[in-house]
Design a protein around this motif. Sequence first.
Motif, short mmCIF file in Angstrom:
data_model
loop_
_atom_site.label_atom_id
_atom_site.label_comp_id
_atom_site.label_asym_id
_atom_site.label_seq_id
_atom_site.Cartn_x
_atom_site.Cartn_y
_atom_site.Cartn_z
N ILE A 1 0.84 -1.20 -0.09
CA ILE A 1 0.04 0.09 0.01
C ILE A 1 0.77 1.22 -0.08
O ILE A 1 1.84 1.36 0.65
N ASN A 2 0.82 2.12 -0.99
CA ASN A 2 1.39 3.34 -1.05
C ASN A 2 0.09 4.37 -1.18
O ASN A 2 -0.09 5.04 -2.21
N ALA A 3 -0.39 4.70 0.13
CA ALA A 3 -1.45 5.61 0.07
C ALA A 3 -0.70 7.17 0.46
O ALA A 3 -1.14 7.56 1.65
N SER A 4 0.25 7.77 -0.35
CA SER A 4 0.85 8.67 -0.07
C SER A 4 1.22 9.66 -1.41
O SER A 4 0.90 9.01 -2.32
N ILE A 5 1.65 10.67 -1.05
CA ILE A 5 2.18 11.54 -2.15
C ILE A 5 3.66 11.45 -2.08
O ILE A 5 4.27 12.42 -2.72
N ALA A 6 4.30 10.45 -1.61
CA ALA A 6 5.71 10.51 -1.29
C ALA A 6 6.33 10.12 -2.99
O ALA A 6 5.54 9.73 -3.78
N HIS A 7 7.57 10.37 -3.12
CA HIS A 7 8.23 10.58 -4.43
C HIS A 7 8.61 9.10 -4.70
O HIS A 7 9.12 8.86 -5.84
N LEU A 8 8.71 8.07 -3.67
CA LEU A 8 9.18 6.70 -3.98
C LEU A 8 8.61 5.78 -2.97
O LEU A 8 8.22 6.13 -1.94
N MET A 9 8.75 4.53 -3.36
CA MET A 9 8.08 3.45 -2.70
C MET A 9 9.21 2.79 -1.85
O MET A 9 10.21 2.46 -2.69
N PRO A 10 9.31 2.81 -0.65
CA PRO A 10 10.59 2.34 -0.02
C PRO A 10 10.56 0.55 -0.20
O PRO A 10 9.60 0.02 -0.50
N ALA A 11 11.68 0.12 0.20
CA ALA A 11 11.93 -1.31 0.17
C ALA A 11 11.23 -2.09 1.44
O ALA A 11 11.01 -1.33 2.42
N LYS A 12 10.85 -3.36 1.27
CA LYS A 12 10.43 -4.00 2.47
C LYS A 12 11.38 -4.15 3.78
O LYS A 12 12.67 -3.99 3.33
N GLY A 13 10.89 -3.86 4.71
CA GLY A 13 12.05 -3.89 6.19
C GLY A 13 11.03 -4.31 7.00
O GLY A 13 10.02 -4.24 7.07
N ASP A 14 11.83 -4.19 8.38
CA ASP A 14 10.90 -4.49 9.59
C ASP A 14 10.99 -3.23 10.47
O ASP A 14 11.15 -3.31 11.83
N VAL A 15 11.32 -1.93 10.09
CA VAL A 15 11.28 -0.78 10.93
C VAL A 15 10.27 0.23 10.41
O VAL A 15 10.00 0.40 9.16
N ALA A 16 9.41 0.55 11.39
CA ALA A 16 8.35 1.52 11.06
C ALA A 16 9.02 3.14 11.34
O ALA A 16 9.74 3.19 12.39
N PHE A 17 8.51 4.01 10.63
CA PHE A 17 8.96 5.38 10.85
C PHE A 17 7.67 6.16 10.75
O PHE A 17 6.70 6.25 9.91
N VAL A 18 7.54 6.88 11.88
CA VAL A 18 6.40 7.90 12.08
C VAL A 18 6.76 9.30 12.44
O VAL A 18 7.57 9.36 13.17
N SER A 19 6.24 10.19 11.48
CA SER A 19 6.68 11.68 11.47
C SER A 19 5.64 12.43 11.51
O SER A 19 4.45 12.31 11.12
#
Length: 903
Positions: free
Chosen positions: A145-163
């Motif tokens: 799911i990329n429900a954002s207006i970000a400029h790229l889709m990150p790779a899969k990982g196991d770290v969450a980032f909340v900003s």
Amino acid sequence: MTTRNLDALFHPRAIALVGASNRPGSIGAVIARNLFEAGFEGPILTVNPKERAIRSSLNYASVADLPIAVDLAVVAAPPDTVPAIITQLGEKGCRAAVVLRAGYGPGEQIETAQQRQAMLDAARPYLLRVLGPNGLGFISTRPHINASIAHLMPAKGDVAFVSQSGAMTSAVLDWAHTRGFGFSHVVSLGESADVDFGDMLDYLALDNTTRAILLYVEHVKDARKFMSAGRIAARSKPVIVIKAGRGAAGARAAQSHTGVLAGSDLVYDAAFRRAGMLRVHELRELFEAVSTLAAGIKLTGDRLTILTNGGGAGVVAVDAVEGIPGRLGVLKPETVEALDKIIPVSWARANPVDIVDDADGARYGAALKVLLADKGADAVLVLNCPSSVADSGQAADAVITVLETRMRAPVLTCWLGETAAAGARRRFAARRIPTYETPDEAVRAFGHLVSYQRNQTQLMETPPARTFEDPDRAKARELVEKVLGEGRSALSEVEAKTVLCAYDIPVVETRVAATPEDAGRCAAEIGWPVVVKVLSHDLTHKSDVGGVRLDLRSSAAVEDACRAIIASVAEKRPGAHIAGFTVQAMVRRPNAQELIAGIAYDKTFGPVVLFGQGGTAVEVIGDRAVALPPLNGVLAREMIERTRVAKLLAGYRDHPPADMGAVAGTLVKLAELLADLPQIAELDINPLLADENGVIALDARIVVHETRVEGTDRFAIKPYPSSEVFELALTDGSKVALRPIRPEDEPALVDLVHRSDPQDVRMRFLGSVKDFPHLMAARLSQIDYDREMAFVAIEPNGDTCGVVRIISDPDNEAAEYAIMVRSDMKGKGLGYQLMTEILAHARKRGLKTVFGDVLRENGPMLHLAEDLGFKVTAGSEDPTVMRVVLDLSATPAPAGAGAGAGL
């Protein structure tokens, strides 16, 4: 709010995009591209009244036209249309919505409180959760799911980032992309009208796809919610935070030294520390810390030993240790003796351990084994510099071989250089051995481990609000109320010292004199030498206006000093009213350190306790530490150790160590005073003298204000509820003690499970439990009393024989219960009494309903629930589980509930 319906955000079955567009560069087109190209396997439905299709997918004119129900909606529409859209989505069964920036400029964002409230009012009847508005949206990599207006889709990982910052979200995504760093979730909170840090921490704490949580924080809205959720999350996985805005401008309006010194960033720092989080200050540090903490290294102290084949690299590392919360270890004699057999005779026999540039793999491995056995070190940093006479790769393999039999040993590595070091770093990383490019990065990583371990220790501390049994609370409260009744906001020095005395904080005897002549007579009665100070409610800091005179040795000198004070105040603060003077003995304690201890109020986290080096230059020196109440001796001592003056208090040369128990006790008493007297906004004890004989307050100032809030309700951390201790009488005549659970009860919970019949354990956990792991036991024993409560039943021999708990949602409306009684204690009425007490607690905290899931075959529990007034209904989709629900408002409490007696 709660984690309710956040599953619809991260695991929707269908997604709607309201405001989709084909116009290049528009928000609707960007979000459509991101959604469709991310690879989500479910249907994505678009809504736009003017389009027939979006990206070759059939478009719908309105939400009402959608042919199926959607769990998640992404809304990119004009602000005035958002509330109506939310209503329509709720009517269609939608449970979560992401509200993005609707237009192209600030004027088109949801900015006003009225607009935000209308949106929330529209969502409330449907329990629809809203992320945003005005954020970038969110990305969840596993469900694509990329429900954002970000400029790229990150790779899969196991770290969450909340900003909280969309710009920082984009920067982190870009930074991580170039380094191949992946995420489980990336969430841009925007304005956090509904979903905030607390909600996300609650959700991510239980998310098994997330190993660590990164936060970018600009401000916190609900301190207790943040602390409650943060403490729960930090118990299960690393939480690492960057806080923006490190200034303390908000403290400038404070009336006391304490208020000025307790800047907002310092309070945030104290909050992160108390929540068990690790704070870093740079983006690079953020990802370094993730890699370091993910290695699972557990430290028992702060001593570092350095192993190197290059003296210069070792010196660089030693220099870096000076800037971290750690220190160099000292080699034990037996360690030096063992190393003598390994290292050429020229080595310095000290830390850092230089094994010379010709060190091969065998020497590295042998030296590392010796250092890991040294009790004088808590971690080892292994450095390697490229050498023409030794193979760096062979040295790396030797380290790996040693660590293969020592899983999670406290070892960090740093292979310097590029060409020669690249392969070694890859091999370390593949085995999750922490590795760094430079010595200072490696030492900083050790500092992260030390700080994180200390913060996790603080997280385990659950002090009660009150620990001292004999403060004269009534006297202190009466005095404060008298001052407020007279329309004053500041207590006089004598009044402030009276409050301190009520809490057993030693003060120097102080008398009030109306005139210079009265002051001279008071001085003669006290004895020489004396100190005279101006008494005025208009003056905050007496020294600033020449209002203090020291070492006076006669009545004439006292009278002259008083007249000089009058003249000085008239010159420096004309118009200030002088009510008189205070006279006190001149205290001579040559070994004493001047300290400051006090209370300040932070607009986000509420009251805080401050400690540091005192005196007239207190604000210039700026040596201070802040902590959130409640405090105990452990937390108070840790607070003291964070200051520079702590080294002086520890003793030096001919100065003996100060009575640290008395200093720490003063801080604990101040925290207790906060719990009893919510009217206190600021308090200074400056100076507080401390030496080997204890402490004594020479001056004090207290600022008060009207409030109807209970003292502990202002705390960002709810204290341990020490008042809720009962005794239960069982049907066989025996008795057990009942008290709230503590973190140190973890082994007792494990013992309770191990001593119970496997069938009883299966009934409690709704399934087979072959083992009871540390993380599960820790989570059940380390609770946050703001939203949870667990009572443990303890036999006279100290064994735990039962536990009952409730976990409420953050709205404090509904709570889920769980209960377990040790198998050999069944049939004695313990289960009924445990349930009665936990329900009494639920009623007291204002909960509306209590519910639980019970296996259909668990007849005794179902019968007990019915006896207590629960209604039994079908459970979830699992036919083997029943749901029992109690309406607390409709069910009266049994006689004696909440007292434990006669049950």
